[in-house]
Design a protein around this motif. Sequence first.
Motif, PDB file in Angstrom:
ATOM      1  N   VAL A  84       0.839  -1.199   0.000  1.00 19.35           N
ATOM      2  CA  VAL A  84       0.000   0.000   0.000  1.00 19.35           C
ATOM      3  C   VAL A  84       0.875   1.250   0.000  1.00 19.35           C
ATOM      4  O   VAL A  84       0.639   2.185  -0.775  1.00 19.35           O
ATOM      5  CB  VAL A  84      -0.979   0.007   1.203  1.00 19.35           C
ATOM      6  N   TYR A  85       1.887   1.285   0.852  1.00 22.60           N
ATOM      7  CA  TYR A  85       2.774   2.449   0.901  1.00 22.60           C
ATOM      8  C   TYR A  85       3.432   2.678  -0.461  1.00 22.60           C
ATOM      9  O   TYR A  85       3.551   3.818  -0.914  1.00 22.60           O
ATOM     10  CB  TYR A  85       3.853   2.288   1.974  1.00 22.60           C
ATOM     11  N   ALA A  86       3.852   1.616  -1.111  1.00 18.91           N
ATOM     12  CA  ALA A  86       4.481   1.741  -2.430  1.00 18.91           C
ATOM     13  C   ALA A  86       3.482   2.270  -3.454  1.00 18.91           C
ATOM     14  O   ALA A  86       3.818   3.160  -4.255  1.00 18.91           O
ATOM     15  CB  ALA A  86       5.045   0.392  -2.879  1.00 18.91           C
ATOM     16  N   CYS A  87       2.269   1.769  -3.430  1.00 18.95           N
ATOM     17  CA  CYS A  87       1.247   2.236  -4.376  1.00 18.95           C
ATOM     18  C   CYS A  87       0.904   3.701  -4.155  1.00 18.95           C
ATOM     19  O   CYS A  87       0.740   4.463  -5.106  1.00 18.95           O
ATOM     20  CB  CYS A  87      -0.007   1.376  -4.273  1.00 18.95           C
ATOM     21  N   VAL A  88       0.788   4.105  -2.914  1.00 17.36           N
ATOM     22  CA  VAL A  88       0.487   5.502  -2.607  1.00 17.36           C
ATOM     23  C   VAL A  88       1.620   6.396  -3.119  1.00 17.36           C
ATOM     24  O   VAL A  88       1.373   7.452  -3.715  1.00 17.36           O
ATOM     25  CB  VAL A  88       0.248   5.693  -1.093  1.00 17.36           C
ATOM     26  N   ALA A  89       2.850   5.966  -2.917  1.00 16.67           N
ATOM     27  CA  ALA A  89       3.987   6.750  -3.404  1.00 16.67           C
ATOM     28  C   ALA A  89       3.938   6.889  -4.922  1.00 16.67           C
ATOM     29  O   ALA A  89       4.180   7.973  -5.468  1.00 16.67           O
ATOM     30  CB  ALA A  89       5.303   6.107  -2.966  1.00 16.67           C
ATOM     31  N   VAL A  90       3.597   5.823  -5.618  1.00  9.47           N
ATOM     32  CA  VAL A  90       3.504   5.869  -7.076  1.00  9.47           C
ATOM     33  C   VAL A  90       2.365   6.790  -7.515  1.00  9.47           C
ATOM     34  O   VAL A  90       2.523   7.583  -8.446  1.00  9.47           O
ATOM     35  CB  VAL A  90       3.325   4.444  -7.663  1.00  9.47           C
ATOM     36  N   LEU A  91       1.218   6.703  -6.841  1.00  8.55           N
ATOM     37  CA  LEU A  91       0.092   7.567  -7.192  1.00  8.55           C
ATOM     38  C   LEU A  91       0.453   9.044  -7.025  1.00  8.55           C
ATOM     39  O   LEU A  91       0.149   9.864  -7.888  1.00  8.55           O
ATOM     40  CB  LEU A  91      -1.137   7.230  -6.344  1.00  8.55           C
ATOM     41  N   TYR A  92       1.107   9.382  -5.914  1.00 11.92           N
ATOM     42  CA  TYR A  92       1.497  10.775  -5.700  1.00 11.92           C
ATOM     43  C   TYR A  92       2.552  11.219  -6.708  1.00 11.92           C
ATOM     44  O   TYR A  92       2.509  12.343  -7.201  1.00 11.92           O
ATOM     45  CB  TYR A  92       1.990  10.997  -4.268  1.00 11.92           C
ATOM     46  N   ALA A  93       3.491  10.350  -7.031  1.00  7.75           N
ATOM     47  CA  ALA A  93       4.521  10.698  -8.009  1.00  7.75           C
ATOM     48  C   ALA A  93       3.895  10.920  -9.383  1.00  7.75           C
ATOM     49  O   ALA A  93       4.252  11.865 -10.091  1.00  7.75           O
ATOM     50  CB  ALA A  93       5.586   9.609  -8.067  1.00  7.75           C
ATOM     51  N   GLU A  96       2.128  14.262  -9.420  1.00  9.33           N
ATOM     52  CA  GLU A  96       3.088  15.366  -9.537  1.00  9.33           C
ATOM     53  C   GLU A  96       3.603  15.492 -10.969  1.00  9.33           C
ATOM     54  O   GLU A  96       3.752  16.596 -11.486  1.00  9.33           O
ATOM     55  CB  GLU A  96       4.256  15.158  -8.574  1.00  9.33           C
ATOM     56  N   GLN A  97       3.864  14.360 -11.629  1.00  8.29           N
ATOM     57  CA  GLN A  97       4.324  14.400 -13.015  1.00  8.29           C
ATOM     58  C   GLN A  97       3.246  14.960 -13.923  1.00  8.29           C
ATOM     59  O   GLN A  97       3.529  15.740 -14.827  1.00  8.29           O
ATOM     60  CB  GLN A  97       4.736  13.009 -13.485  1.00  8.29           C
ATOM     61  N   ASP A  98       1.986  14.560 -13.691  1.00  2.45           N
ATOM     62  CA  ASP A  98       0.880  15.080 -14.498  1.00  2.45           C
ATOM     63  C   ASP A  98       0.757  16.590 -14.342  1.00  2.45           C
ATOM     64  O   ASP A  98       0.554  17.311 -15.314  1.00  2.45           O
ATOM     65  CB  ASP A  98      -0.448  14.412 -14.106  1.00  2.45           C
ATOM     66  N   GLU A  99       0.871  17.058 -13.105  1.00  3.52           N
ATOM     67  CA  GLU A  99       0.778  18.495 -12.854  1.00  3.52           C
ATOM     68  C   GLU A  99       1.932  19.241 -13.522  1.00  3.52           C
ATOM     69  O   GLU A  99       1.740  20.309 -14.092  1.00  3.52           O
ATOM     70  CB  GLU A  99       0.755  18.768 -11.352  1.00  3.52           C
ATOM     71  N   ALA A 100       3.121  18.678 -13.456  1.00  6.85           N
ATOM     72  CA  ALA A 100       4.294  19.327 -14.054  1.00  6.85           C
ATOM     73  C   ALA A 100       4.199  19.371 -15.581  1.00  6.85           C
ATOM     74  O   ALA A 100       4.693  20.296 -16.217  1.00  6.85           O
ATOM     75  CB  ALA A 100       5.573  18.612 -13.633  1.00  6.85           C
ATOM     76  N   ALA A 101       3.534  18.377 -16.161  1.00  4.17           N
ATOM     77  CA  ALA A 101       3.430  18.285 -17.609  1.00  4.17           C
ATOM     78  C   ALA A 101       2.232  19.039 -18.181  1.00  4.17           C
ATOM     79  O   ALA A 101       2.126  19.217 -19.390  1.00  4.17           O
ATOM     80  CB  ALA A 101       3.348  16.821 -18.041  1.00  4.17           C
ATOM     81  N   SER A 102       1.334  19.514 -17.320  1.00  3.08           N
ATOM     82  CA  SER A 102       0.123  20.189 -17.812  1.00  3.08           C
ATOM     83  C   SER A 102       0.496  21.541 -18.415  1.00  3.08           C
ATOM     84  O   SER A 102       1.437  22.190 -17.973  1.00  3.08           O
ATOM     85  CB  SER A 102      -0.889  20.364 -16.688  1.00  3.08           C
ATOM     86  N   PRO A 103      -0.246  21.970 -19.434  1.00  2.11           N
ATOM     87  CA  PRO A 103       0.033  23.266 -20.076  1.00  2.11           C
ATOM     88  C   PRO A 103       0.002  24.436 -19.096  1.00  2.11           C
ATOM     89  O   PRO A 103       0.794  25.350 -19.204  1.00  2.11           O
ATOM     90  CB  PRO A 103      -1.078  23.413 -21.113  1.00  2.11           C
ATOM     91  N   SER A 104      -0.879  24.401 -18.104  1.00  2.00           N
ATOM     92  CA  SER A 104      -0.945  25.505 -17.150  1.00  2.00           C
ATOM     93  C   SER A 104       0.317  25.575 -16.287  1.00  2.00           C
ATOM     94  O   SER A 104       0.742  26.646 -15.876  1.00  2.00           O
ATOM     95  CB  SER A 104      -2.192  25.397 -16.273  1.00  2.00           C
ATOM     96  N   ALA A 105       0.935  24.421 -16.030  1.00  2.00           N
ATOM     97  CA  ALA A 105       2.162  24.396 -15.225  1.00  2.00           C
ATOM     98  C   ALA A 105       3.333  24.966 -16.025  1.00  2.00           C
ATOM     99  O   ALA A 105       4.268  25.525 -15.483  1.00  2.00           O
ATOM    100  CB  ALA A 105       2.485  22.971 -14.771  1.00  2.00           C
ATOM    101  N   ALA A 106       3.243  24.842 -17.363  1.00  4.18           N
ATOM    102  CA  ALA A 106       4.317  25.338 -18.227  1.00  4.18           C
ATOM    103  C   ALA A 106       4.085  26.789 -18.643  1.00  4.18           C
ATOM    104  O   ALA A 106       4.808  27.324 -19.444  1.00  4.18           O
ATOM    105  CB  ALA A 106       4.433  24.434 -19.452  1.00  4.18           C
ATOM    106  N   GLY A 107       3.014  27.369 -18.095  1.00  6.94           N
ATOM    107  CA  GLY A 107       2.755  28.768 -18.401  1.00  6.94           C
ATOM    108  C   GLY A 107       1.870  28.971 -19.613  1.00  6.94           C
ATOM    109  O   GLY A 107       1.774  30.060 -20.151  1.00  6.94           O
ATOM    110  N   GLY A 108       1.218  27.905 -20.049  1.00 10.87           N
ATOM    111  CA  GLY A 108       0.467  28.186 -21.226  1.00 10.87           C
ATOM    112  C   GLY A 108      -0.658  27.376 -21.541  1.00 10.87           C
ATOM    113  O   GLY A 108      -1.435  27.542 -22.329  1.00 10.87           O
TER     114      GLY A 108
END
Length: 108
Positions: A84-93, A96-108
């Motif tokens: 469970v701890y491993a799965c939660v870590a993967v879900l959060y990671a 975070e990657q999805d948020e970093a890759a979103s157009p709004s995160a890149a300023g556009g």
Amino acid sequence: QHCSADQLDVACKWWSNVMPAWPKWIVELQAAGIHQLRSQLLQTAKGQPNSLIIRAKGRGTVPHFKGKTQNEALELAPMVAIEVYACVAVLYAAEEQDEAASPSAAGG
């Protein structure tokens, strides 16, 4: 009341699709005696309830348990806790990657 039996059934199916080990975890935690911690878990519930399904409002909730008590419950079955701890870590990671890759995160 946080959720109905039907909402809980839908949530279990949803989580089983997201994490195929879900049904196994339930069986292992039940065999380890998690039911004995029910009162302790409920007594330490605090704050806002959690949705049964991530980002699915209106489909039922569960109490927000105190982290230490929740961990104690999971650790009744040590391999379940590790998984469970491993799965939660993967879900959060992944989130975070999805948020970093979103157009709004890149300023556009």
